[in-house]
Design a protein around this motif. Structure first.
Motif, mmCIF file in Angstrom:
data_model
loop_
_atom_site.group_PDB
_atom_site.id
_atom_site.type_symbol
_atom_site.label_atom_id
_atom_site.label_comp_id
_atom_site.label_asym_id
_atom_site.label_seq_id
_atom_site.Cartn_x
_atom_site.Cartn_y
_atom_site.Cartn_z
ATOM 1 N N GLU A 160 0.844 -1.194 0.000
ATOM 2 C CA GLU A 160 0.000 0.000 0.000
ATOM 3 C C GLU A 160 0.876 1.238 0.000
ATOM 4 O O GLU A 160 1.763 1.386 0.868
ATOM 5 N N TYR A 161 0.601 2.150 -0.919
ATOM 6 C CA TYR A 161 1.366 3.391 -1.030
ATOM 7 C C TYR A 161 1.344 4.153 0.298
ATOM 8 O O TYR A 161 0.300 4.289 0.941
ATOM 9 N N ALA A 162 2.480 4.654 0.686
ATOM 10 C CA ALA A 162 2.650 5.538 1.848
ATOM 11 C C ALA A 162 2.371 4.860 3.189
ATOM 12 O O ALA A 162 2.280 5.513 4.212
ATOM 13 N N SER A 163 2.230 3.547 3.184
ATOM 14 C CA SER A 163 1.994 2.828 4.440
ATOM 15 C C SER A 163 3.340 2.441 5.069
ATOM 16 O O SER A 163 4.405 2.696 4.498
ATOM 17 N N ASP A 166 5.304 0.471 2.698
ATOM 18 C CA ASP A 166 6.015 1.298 1.725
ATOM 19 C C ASP A 166 7.361 1.742 2.320
ATOM 20 O O ASP A 166 8.417 1.659 1.668
ATOM 21 N N PRO A 183 3.433 -0.050 -5.881
ATOM 22 C CA PRO A 183 2.578 0.615 -4.883
ATOM 23 C C PRO A 183 1.115 0.634 -5.341
ATOM 24 O O PRO A 183 0.823 0.943 -6.499
ATOM 25 N N TYR A 184 0.231 0.304 -4.447
ATOM 26 C CA TYR A 184 -1.208 0.364 -4.744
ATOM 27 C C TYR A 184 -1.887 1.301 -3.764
ATOM 28 O O TYR A 184 -1.381 1.562 -2.667
ATOM 29 N N GLU A 185 -3.081 1.738 -4.183
ATOM 30 C CA GLU A 185 -3.797 2.711 -3.361
ATOM 31 C C GLU A 185 -4.292 2.077 -2.060
ATOM 32 O O GLU A 185 -4.383 2.747 -1.035
ATOM 33 N N PRO A 187 -4.319 -1.631 0.521
ATOM 34 C CA PRO A 187 -3.613 -2.894 0.783
ATOM 35 C C PRO A 187 -4.325 -4.083 0.129
ATOM 36 O O PRO A 187 -3.682 -5.059 -0.258
ATOM 37 N N TYR A 189 -5.591 -4.129 -2.782
ATOM 38 C CA TYR A 189 -5.111 -4.243 -4.163
ATOM 39 C C TYR A 189 -3.753 -4.944 -4.212
ATOM 40 O O TYR A 189 -3.462 -5.687 -5.152
#
Lengths: 267, 394
Positions: A160-163, A166, A183-185, A187, A189
């Motif tokens: 997940e992006y920015a998690s 990441d 990276p996905y929007e 988790p 995904y």
């Protein structure tokens, strides 16, 4: 001559005094050990005749307010511990910022609130053994030949992006690992990408993986913890008996598989 | 060494013990009074300038409880590199005036000198009452946010001394924090008239000490609490009551807190909903009271991306919403002079959802949102992809 005799006498007195002090210390130490080894008294541990548990009910599925009452994994865990000890339980819904103050001031007996063990608080707080680990996990297909991090050179890793996943992948990249970042929007995904064969591995936290497997009825993946984030129960540092009883109850519940059942019920 | 041994050997046993003890005590004393290899040896470094394409970008720092000066410097370097030209920083009165009239500025000095060296200007939030300015704990236990009316002059005296000392470094001072919450008002019923009296007393003292500094009022918490609630009062009713009590002449700009919670930055404002554009409703009250010439400063705003806290959004949303909020303000809010994001970094992780408000973790790991905001503030094209489209079979 007389002075020497006096000195001898004084030395003898000193020796006797030292022996007496040592004996007294040993006795006190033994009493302390015996006291620690003996089973704590529930009435002394919880003199109000109930366990008051502080919980921040804004963390579903660990604790949340369904409009009438608090529910969730932590609520069920607290109830199971109280039942194990044969004492009623009452909950106080307290915002995170006030949780530890409520414990230290004696407003509540315990905190059971998806608490991560905080080393900085150990002057004031005693934590029990952990009941759940919400660390990051690396998830790989069930038929993957290797299921460890070392096998992931050049791998396509979904997250997940920015998690926090990441941040972990960025750290690996900075450390020189050749990784293809996906990276996905969400988790979900990232885990979908793994299922669809678009990724070799996905990184999510353990709770996200469990909830995904529950939702998709798919638990065929392998996973391995890459970080540890244990949750534990907190008692005030001077409430040794309370802590001991709760930790013992937790161990007994674990032994009987009750903790695993509660976790499976909610995650 | 041999001479020392000989000298000691010549002494009777009891004197030898005494001499050794004295020597040890002297060594200890010398060690204690010697200058420590302390943090204040952290070099300031060369004078820096904040390179930014968006001068209204500001972050809220939490350096007052930072033990190590090197971490203060590093935090401010990262603020500069982010492209934030301004910080909001708390300066607790209780730390700097431990006894009446006796100031101890060391902690504030080290923050200010590093901020100045990094080219960053400061909006200073003032509050936290020393024990001597509160009722005695025997008479009445009070919290550090309890400011009794007879201490308003004492607070004003401190605020003026602060404004004068740091005249070169500070852009503005904020009088108190979220006085519309009972917790922030010393667990008393909130009182807009009393807060206005505090402004009335503090404003002229601060201006006399430092005529150029801006005095910010309010910093009201976004809340839906109605009159009579034990927890506080919503910021609209509170601000209206401040104006009715005559606050208008005693502040230069209104400090606003406007957290986004679940809404995108463009979501319509609504008194019953907590979101970013709620600030526009506060602005309407300012206009209603003839304060259209005064700017507002958003001294706290932001989103949280904890995976499970009910007040949070997803990290991708937080990152996007944060940049969009700055863009929205740039396009629509010419009355806002700075937008200060909560928060750059905490000195220690809370190990719960508050950590997910920060741009940098306590161990100085830069979170992806830091880079997204940096790209915006520095005017850089996004240096990397944000996220991929949802995966599909085939």
């Amino acid at each position: 001559m007389a002075a020497t005799a006096t000195r001898r006498l004084t030395r003898r007195k000193r020796t006797i005094l030292a022996l007496l002090t040592a004996a007294l210390s040993a006795t006190l130490f033994a009493i302390m050990l015996i006291r620690q080894a003996s089973a704590p008294d529930i009435n002394e541990a919880f003199p109000a005749g109930e366990i008051v548990v502080g919980v921040d009910a804004s963390f579903p599925p660990f604790a949340f307010d369904d409009g009438r009452t608090a529910r969730g994994l932590d609520i069920e865990l607290a109830s199971a511990i109280a039942a194990e000890l044969g004492i009623p339980v009452r909950f106080e819904n307290i915002g995170f910022y006030a949780l530890y103050d409520a414990l230290i001031s004696g407003r509540v007996d315990l905190l059971i609130s998806a608490l991560r063990i905080d080393r900085a608080r150990m002057d004031d707080v005693r934590y029990t053994q952990s009941y759940y680990d919400n660390g990051l996990v690396i998830v790989m297909p069930a038929d993957a030949p290797e299921t460890n991090i070392e096998s992931l050179a050049e791998a396509r890793i979904a997250f997940e992006y920015a998690s926090s996943a990441d941040t972990q992948v960025r750290a690996w990249g900075e450390a020189g690992r050749a990784i293809q970042r996906l990276p996905y929007e969400l988790p979900k995904y990232a885990l979908d990408a793994l299922q669809l064969g678009l990724a070799d591995a996905a990184i999510v936290d353990a709770t996200t993986l469990r909830l995904y497997q529950r939702e998709t009825m798919n638990s065929t993946s392998h996973f391995e913890y890459i970080t540890s984030d244990p949750y534990a129960i907190a008692a005030r540092i001077d409430r040794v008996d309370a802590w001991k009883l709760v930790d013992g109850a937790l161990a007994a519940l674990k032994e009987r598989g009750e903790i695993a059942r509660i976790i499976d019920d909610w995650l | 060494m041999k001479l020392k041994r000989k000298l000691l050997a010549d002494l009777p046993r009891s004197r030898r013990v005494f001499a050794v003890a004295m020597f040890a005590l002297a060594a200890l004393g010398i060690a204690l009074i010697s200058p420590r290899p302390a943090d204040d040896q952290v070099p300031l470094g060369e004078q820096q300038v904040v390179e930014t394409a968006k001068p209204r970008v500001c972050v809220h720092t939490l350096l007052e409880n930072e033990v190590r000066e090197a971490k203060i410097k590093r935090s401010l370097e990262l603020t500069r590199e982010l492209g934030a030209a301004t910080i909001v920083q708390f300066f607790p009165w209780a730390y700097y005036e431990p006894q009446p009239g006796r100031f101890s500025w060391d902690g504030a000095d080290r923050i200010v000198r590093h901020a100045q060296r990094q080219g960053i200007r400061i909006i200073a939030r003032l509050g936290l009452v020393p024990g001597w300015a509160r009722p005695s704990s025997e008479a009445k236990p009070t919290t550090l946010n309890y400011l009794p009316p007879d201490s308003y002059e004492k607070f004003a005296h401190f605020a003026a001394a602060f404004a004068e000392r740091y005249a070169e470094a500070i852009y503005a001072v904020i009088i108190w924090n979220e006085p519309n919450l009972s917790f922030e008002w010393g667990f008393r019923p909130v009182d807009p008239s009393a807060y206005t009296r505090l402004l009335r007393i503090s404003y002229p003292r601060i201006k006399a000490a430092n005529p150029t500094v801006k005095v910010l009022a309010g910093a009201l918490a976004p809340t839906r609490e109605k009159a009579g609630s034990g927890a506080g009062l919503n910021e609209f009713d509170y601000l209206s009551a401040m104006y009715q009590a005559g606050a208008r002449e005693f502040f230069d700009a209104l400090a606003m807190h406007t957290y986004g919670y679940h809404d995108a930055p463009s979501a319509e404002p609504d008194p019953e909903r907590l979101n970013f554009r709620r600030a526009e409703l506060l602005r309407e009250i300012m206009l209603h009271h003839g304060d259209e010439h005064k700017p507002a400063t958003i001294t706290e705003f932001g989103w949280n991306d904890h995976p499970r806290w009910t007040g949070a959004v997803r990290p991708s949303q937080r990152s996007a919403y944060t940049v969009q909020a700055f863009e929205y303000a740039e396009k629509n809010w010419d009355w806002v002079d700075n937008l200060c994001l909560w928060a750059l970094r905490y000195p220690a992780d809370t190990l719960s959802y508050p950590d997910n408000f920060t741009l940098i973790s306590a161990d100085f790991t830069l979170k992806p949102i830091y880079f997204a905001l940096q790209d915006y503030a520095r005017g850089w094209a996004r240096s990397e992809e944000t996220w991929l489209p949802p995966p599909r079979a085939g």
